[in-house]
Design a protein around this motif. Structure first.
Motif, PDB file in Angstrom:
ATOM      1  N   MET A 156     -26.726 -45.661  19.708  1.00 37.98           N
ATOM      2  CA  MET A 156     -27.521 -44.568  20.272  1.00 37.98           C
ATOM      3  C   MET A 156     -28.371 -45.057  21.436  1.00 37.98           C
ATOM      4  N   ALA A 157     -28.917 -46.260  21.307  1.00 40.97           N
ATOM      5  CA  ALA A 157     -29.713 -46.823  22.407  1.00 40.97           C
ATOM      6  C   ALA A 157     -28.854 -47.071  23.635  1.00 40.97           C
ATOM      7  N   GLU A 158     -27.607 -47.554  23.416  1.00 42.44           N
ATOM      8  CA  GLU A 158     -26.704 -47.783  24.548  1.00 42.44           C
ATOM      9  C   GLU A 158     -26.363 -46.474  25.250  1.00 42.44           C
ATOM     10  N   ARG A 159     -26.103 -45.412  24.481  1.00 40.49           N
ATOM     11  CA  ARG A 159     -25.779 -44.126  25.098  1.00 40.49           C
ATOM     12  C   ARG A 159     -26.954 -43.594  25.903  1.00 40.49           C
ATOM     13  N   GLU A 160     -28.151 -43.718  25.359  1.00 40.74           N
ATOM     14  CA  GLU A 160     -29.333 -43.261  26.084  1.00 40.74           C
ATOM     15  C   GLU A 160     -29.534 -44.059  27.376  1.00 40.74           C
ATOM     16  N   ALA A 161     -29.293 -45.365  27.304  1.00 41.50           N
ATOM     17  CA  ALA A 161     -29.433 -46.199  28.506  1.00 41.50           C
ATOM     18  C   ALA A 161     -28.392 -45.816  29.553  1.00 41.50           C
ATOM     19  N   ALA A 162     -27.143 -45.559  29.111  1.00 43.37           N
ATOM     20  CA  ALA A 162     -26.090 -45.157  30.058  1.00 43.37           C
ATOM     21  C   ALA A 162     -26.427 -43.825  30.714  1.00 43.37           C
ATOM     22  N   ALA A 163     -26.935 -42.867  29.915  1.00 38.69           N
ATOM     23  CA  ALA A 163     -27.317 -41.571  30.481  1.00 38.69           C
ATOM     24  C   ALA A 163     -28.463 -41.726  31.470  1.00 38.69           C
ATOM     25  N   ARG A 164     -29.407 -42.628  31.159  1.00 38.19           N
ATOM     26  CA  ARG A 164     -30.525 -42.857  32.056  1.00 38.19           C
ATOM     27  C   ARG A 164     -30.055 -43.479  33.364  1.00 38.19           C
ATOM     28  N   ARG A 165     -29.125 -44.415  33.282  1.00 40.60           N
ATOM     29  CA  ARG A 165     -28.576 -45.023  34.508  1.00 40.60           C
ATOM     30  C   ARG A 165     -27.841 -43.991  35.352  1.00 40.60           C
ATOM     31  N   LEU A 166     -27.069 -43.098  34.692  1.00 38.49           N
ATOM     32  CA  LEU A 166     -26.339 -42.067  35.419  1.00 38.49           C
ATOM     33  C   LEU A 166     -27.295 -41.129  36.148  1.00 38.49           C
ATOM     34  N   ARG A 167     -28.397 -40.768  35.467  1.00 39.46           N
ATOM     35  CA  ARG A 167     -29.376 -39.911  36.124  1.00 39.46           C
ATOM     36  C   ARG A 167     -30.007 -40.604  37.328  1.00 39.46           C
ATOM     37  N   LEU A 168     -30.270 -41.875  37.200  1.00 38.59           N
ATOM     38  CA  LEU A 168     -30.850 -42.621  38.323  1.00 38.59           C
ATOM     39  C   LEU A 168     -29.891 -42.693  39.499  1.00 38.59           C
ATOM     40  N   VAL A 169     -28.597 -42.899  39.208  1.00 44.46           N
ATOM     41  CA  VAL A 169     -27.598 -42.963  40.290  1.00 44.46           C
ATOM     42  C   VAL A 169     -27.499 -41.621  40.998  1.00 44.46           C
ATOM     43  N   ARG A 170     -27.459 -40.542  40.199  1.00 50.26           N
ATOM     44  CA  ARG A 170     -27.372 -39.213  40.812  1.00 50.26           C
ATOM     45  C   ARG A 170     -28.604 -38.909  41.657  1.00 50.26           C
ATOM     46  N   ALA A 171     -29.763 -39.289  41.168  1.00 48.21           N
ATOM     47  CA  ALA A 171     -30.987 -39.060  41.936  1.00 48.21           C
ATOM     48  C   ALA A 171     -30.980 -39.868  43.230  1.00 48.21           C
ATOM     49  N   ALA A 172     -30.467 -41.105  43.170  1.00 50.95           N
ATOM     50  CA  ALA A 172     -30.402 -41.933  44.381  1.00 50.95           C
ATOM     51  C   ALA A 172     -29.438 -41.335  45.396  1.00 50.95           C
ATOM     52  N   VAL A 173     -28.277 -40.850  44.922  1.00 52.09           N
ATOM     53  CA  VAL A 173     -27.303 -40.242  45.838  1.00 52.09           C
ATOM     54  C   VAL A 173     -27.888 -38.986  46.481  1.00 52.09           C
ATOM     55  N   ALA A 174     -28.540 -38.143  45.677  1.00 49.26           N
ATOM     56  CA  ALA A 174     -29.140 -36.923  46.222  1.00 49.26           C
ATOM     57  C   ALA A 174     -30.216 -37.250  47.254  1.00 49.26           C
ATOM     58  N   ALA A 175     -31.017 -38.260  46.964  1.00 50.13           N
ATOM     59  CA  ALA A 175     -32.059 -38.655  47.917  1.00 50.13           C
ATOM     60  C   ALA A 175     -31.444 -39.176  49.214  1.00 50.13           C
ATOM     61  N   GLY A 176     -30.342 -39.925  49.097  1.00 44.83           N
ATOM     62  CA  GLY A 176     -29.672 -40.419  50.299  1.00 44.83           C
ATOM     63  C   GLY A 176     -29.114 -39.294  51.143  1.00 44.83           C
ATOM     64  N   VAL A 177     -28.482 -38.310  50.480  1.00 47.79           N
ATOM     65  CA  VAL A 177     -27.928 -37.167  51.221  1.00 47.79           C
ATOM     66  C   VAL A 177     -29.031 -36.392  51.928  1.00 47.79           C
ATOM     67  N   LEU A 178     -30.143 -36.162  51.217  1.00 46.98           N
ATOM     68  CA  LEU A 178     -31.263 -35.453  51.830  1.00 46.98           C
ATOM     69  C   LEU A 178     -31.829 -36.222  53.016  1.00 46.98           C
ATOM     70  N   ALA A 179     -31.880 -37.539  52.896  1.00 39.96           N
ATOM     71  CA  ALA A 179     -32.391 -38.345  54.004  1.00 39.96           C
ATOM     72  C   ALA A 179     -31.486 -38.246  55.232  1.00 39.96           C
ATOM     73  N   VAL A 180     -30.165 -38.270  54.998  1.00 38.82           N
ATOM     74  CA  VAL A 180     -29.220 -38.153  56.116  1.00 38.82           C
ATOM     75  C   VAL A 180     -29.339 -36.784  56.774  1.00 38.82           C
ATOM     76  N   LEU A 181     -29.414 -35.726  55.949  1.00 39.46           N
ATOM     77  CA  LEU A 181     -29.551 -34.380  56.504  1.00 39.46           C
ATOM     78  C   LEU A 181     -30.848 -34.226  57.284  1.00 39.46           C
ATOM     79  N   ALA A 182     -31.919 -34.807  56.770  1.00 41.20           N
ATOM     80  CA  ALA A 182     -33.197 -34.732  57.480  1.00 41.20           C
ATOM     81  C   ALA A 182     -33.125 -35.458  58.818  1.00 41.20           C
ATOM     82  N   ALA A 183     -32.438 -36.603  58.838  1.00 46.13           N
ATOM     83  CA  ALA A 183     -32.299 -37.344  60.092  1.00 46.13           C
ATOM     84  C   ALA A 183     -31.470 -36.561  61.110  1.00 46.13           C
ATOM     85  N   VAL A 184     -30.375 -35.960  60.645  1.00 46.71           N
ATOM     86  CA  VAL A 184     -29.532 -35.163  61.555  1.00 46.71           C
ATOM     87  C   VAL A 184     -30.310 -33.965  62.083  1.00 46.71           C
ATOM     88  N   ALA A 185     -31.049 -33.286  61.192  1.00 42.01           N
ATOM     89  CA  ALA A 185     -31.838 -32.127  61.618  1.00 42.01           C
ATOM     90  C   ALA A 185     -32.905 -32.541  62.640  1.00 42.01           C
TER      91      ALA A 185
END
Length: 310
Positions: A78-107
């Motif tokens: 259960m601890a491993e699953r929670e850690a994997a889910a937490r890592r996935l959320r962090l990766v998704r948040a990092a990707v979203a932040a990167g996309v927003l940064a690129v869009l802001a730079a282009v704008a």
């Protein structure tokens, strides 16, 4: 009578047991001594059934005092699953932040940066009544504005507000310019107004005003003071003058009309041309050229298929 008895088979002697070997094993040889098999009581069905192994790490086991203790294996998974889910959320948040940064730079580059700001204006003029400086003065307030924020429709509207402009078009020329195309209104006649003259184009739009008539421009005798009454006749005269080619228009001194179908032209040599309506002006022009080969005071081309001279 009894049947005869079957003959008896001779008895075979029982096999003798093999004599036991009296030879002793050589020195250093390992000898395995097996005890005689013992008779065991048959196992009961409950004892014969093999015990089922309980999977490690699943379920609950009883601790001391009757309490329950959660398996450490299940907790780890259960601890491993929670850690994997937490890592996935962090990766998704990092990707979203990167996309927003690129869009802001282009704008920023497109809408706020001076990198793509308007600096070059290309002007194409057709006609003589509008000069390039007038056109550039309309576009000048937009210089330094990011090209994507430059309103080409607003510039076009301001150019069309100029009386001498008939058509205008503005398009972006990436990365840092606009192309402006202007078609000017050309006067076809001069009409007296007060002590001066007003220059009109084929649509009756006032192009300019002055105290003298430009050379080669015919004078229209239809007054402008009674515009409501004379407007149809004035439009007919202007339509005829606009349809004339340059070589014929250059020979016209004055033009007038008492109605939409009674347009009359006076040429430089004093000859009169009864033109009629503005219809079939091209055919009438061809007929007039042929008739002008003869000297006459009046050329009537109002019915071009039956012209007359006098």
């Amino acid at each position: 009578m009894r049947p005869p008895a079957a003959p008896r088979q001779p008895r075979r002697p029982a096999p003798r047991p093999a004599p036991r070997s009296t030879a002793r094993p050589a020195a250093g040889t390992e000898v395995t001594v097996r005890p005689p098999a013992e008779r065991r009581a048959p196992a009961s069905p409950a004892q014969a059934r093999p015990a089922q192994a309980r999977p490690v790490g699943t379920g609950n086991v009883l601790g001391r005092g009757g309490g329950q203790r959660v398996s450490t294996g299940l907790t780890a998974r259960m601890a491993e699953r929670e850690a994997a889910a937490r890592r996935l959320r962090l990766v998704r948040a990092a990707v979203a932040a990167g996309v927003l940064a690129v869009l802001a730079a282009v704008a920023w580059v497109l809408l706020a940066s001076p990198v793509l700001a308007l600096e070059e204006v290309e002007v194409t003029l057709t006609g003589t009544t509008v000069d390039e400086a007038t056109v550039r003065a309309v576009v000048e307030p937009e210089l330094g504005t990011p090209l994507l924020r430059v309103s080409t429709s607003a510039i076009t509207a301001r150019l069309r507000d100029i009386p001498q402009v008939e058509k205008a078009q503005v398009v972006r020329s990436w990365p840092r310019g606009v192309a402006v195309s202007v078609v000017a209104r050309e006067p076809v006649a001069a009409v007296a107004q007060g002590e001066g003259w007003v220059l009109l184009d084929a649509d009756g739009v006032q192009v300019a005003a002055g105290g003298a008539v430009p050379e080669g421009l015919p004078q229209v005798t239809v007054p402008l003071d009674a515009a409501d009454e004379t407007a149809p006749a004035l439009r007919a005269v202007l339509a005829v003058l606009a349809a004339l080619p340059e070589d014929v228009l250059g020979q016209v001194a004055t033009a007038g009309a008492s109605g939409t179908a009674q347009v009359t032209l006076t040429l430089d040599d004093g000859a009169t041309v009864r033109w009629g309506s503005a219809q079939e002006s091209e055919l009438k022009t061809q007929v007039l050229r042929v008739l002008r080969q003869q000297t006459a005071g009046v050329y009537d081309v109002s019915v071009p298929r039956s012209p007359t001279t006098s």
